[in-house]
Design an enzyme around this catalytic site. Structure first.
Site, PDB file in Angstrom:
ATOM      1  N   SER A  51       0.844  -1.190   0.000  1.00 23.60           N
ATOM      2  CA  SER A  51       0.000   0.000   0.000  1.00 23.60           C
ATOM      3  C   SER A  51       0.889   1.253   0.000  1.00 23.60           C
ATOM      4  O   SER A  51       1.882   1.311  -0.734  1.00 23.60           O
ATOM      5  CB  SER A  51      -0.953  -0.057   1.196  1.00 23.60           C
ATOM      6  OG  SER A  51      -1.968   0.911   1.090  1.00 23.60           O
ATOM      7  N   ASP A 174      -5.360  -3.328  -3.283  1.00 18.88           N
ATOM      8  CA  ASP A 174      -4.367  -3.114  -2.226  1.00 18.88           C
ATOM      9  C   ASP A 174      -3.734  -4.431  -1.768  1.00 18.88           C
ATOM     10  O   ASP A 174      -4.428  -5.419  -1.521  1.00 18.88           O
ATOM     11  CB  ASP A 174      -5.087  -2.446  -1.048  1.00 18.88           C
ATOM     12  CG  ASP A 174      -4.169  -1.866  -0.005  1.00 18.88           C
ATOM     13  OD1 ASP A 174      -3.227  -2.570   0.406  1.00 18.88           O
ATOM     14  OD2 ASP A 174      -4.392  -0.721   0.412  1.00 18.88           O
TER      15      ASP A 174
END
Length: 293
Positions: A51, A174
């Site tokens: 991320s 993600d």
């Protein structure tokens, strides 16, 4: 000393990696830790980011002190960075093309020093989640080119509030969905020891209820990604327990904030972001003893 003896000593040096697990705007903490490393000439042999932690790692490997922090402290308040306007226009709350394109391209306001990242020669990986299979993938330098930072966009693409980010026809979300603390990957890539940067207190354990609503909404279009999301809490907790065992064995160093000061993933609180960053700058000092051991 003979050249063969010198080579043996070099070969015996442990390979030490750094893992930044990210966490949206809480990642200002990891930016502080990595800036401490730059301030004290701490150079890791490998980097792995998830991320926003992936953006931190690339800025660190490019030697750009303070750059990652600016993305949280200075730019996150802009409507193009994130907001309902983005969601209505593009179907994604986060302006991933703005953050990891407009701002950071060579002609942008705060470019990544891609040449420095490449010339440094340090191997790195970016964890993403394949939205179709729900499994993690680990993109390396071969997936990054000047002004083509799709790997960073994919790993920061939040399920439900963002459309999956498509790379070569494959949709991605993600990386924290499928591998929130990818310590096993770091060791599989040859690390002997790792520094793990968290963005929640060390004693935090994730609850399945945190992801229940999102996984239900995701299930209709991406059932396997939804299954991975529903399992994120036990995955995070199990991987953190593994890191704790590695720390007791001297193979891992955990750097984590004492408090997140009320910050959630998308909390735009400039004061709290600044405090987290300064906390990271201070906590980075804990790495020194680990490296000296």
């Amino acid at each position: 000393m003979s050249s063969s003896s010198s080579a043996a000593i070099t070969a015996a040096r442990p390979k030490i990696g750094v893992i930044d697990v990210g966490g949206g705007l809480r990642s200002a903490y990891g930016a502080g830790v990595l800036d401490w490393c730059l301030d004290h000439d701490v150079r890791f042999d490998y980097g792995l980011g998830v991320s926003a932690g992936a953006a931190n790692v690339t800025s660190y490997l490019a030697g750009q002190r303070g750059r990652a922090f600016r993305f949280y402290a200075d730019y996150s308040s802009r409507p193009a960075y994130m907001g309902v306007g983005n969601l209505l226009r593009t179907g994604s709350f986060l302006g991933l093309d703005y953050i990891y394109g407009t701002l950071m391209n060579a002609s942008g306001e705060d470019p990544l020093d891609y040449d420095a990242l490449t010339c440094g020669g340090v191997p790195y990986r970016i964890t993403v989640t394949n939205a179709l299979s729900g499994t993690p993938e680990y993109f390396g330098p071969e997936h990054m080119r000047q002004d083509d930072y799709d790997a960073l966009k994919a790993t920061a693409c939040l399920p439900v509030i963002d459309r999956p980010y498509v790379i070569d026809g494959v949709p991605y979300f993600d990386g924290t969905i499928s591998d929130p603390i990818p310590v096993r990957q770091a060791f599989a890539d040859g690390c002997d020891k790792v520094v793990v940067i968290l963005t929640r207190p060390r004693d935090f354990r994730r609850k399945a209820s945190h992801d229940a609503g999102s996984s239900t909404l995701l299930r209709l279009r991406y059932p396997k990604a939804a299954r991975a999301l529903a399992h994120r809490a036990p995955s995070y907790n199990e991987e953190l327990d593994l890191v704790e065992r590695l720390a007791r064995a001297g193979k891992a160093c955990i750097v984590a904030p004492q408090s997140i000061d009320g910050m959630s993933t998308l909390t735009r609180d400039a004061d709290a972001i600044g405090r987290l960053y300064r906390m990271g700058l201070a906590d980075g000092a804990t790495i020194a003893d680990f490296l000296a051991a």
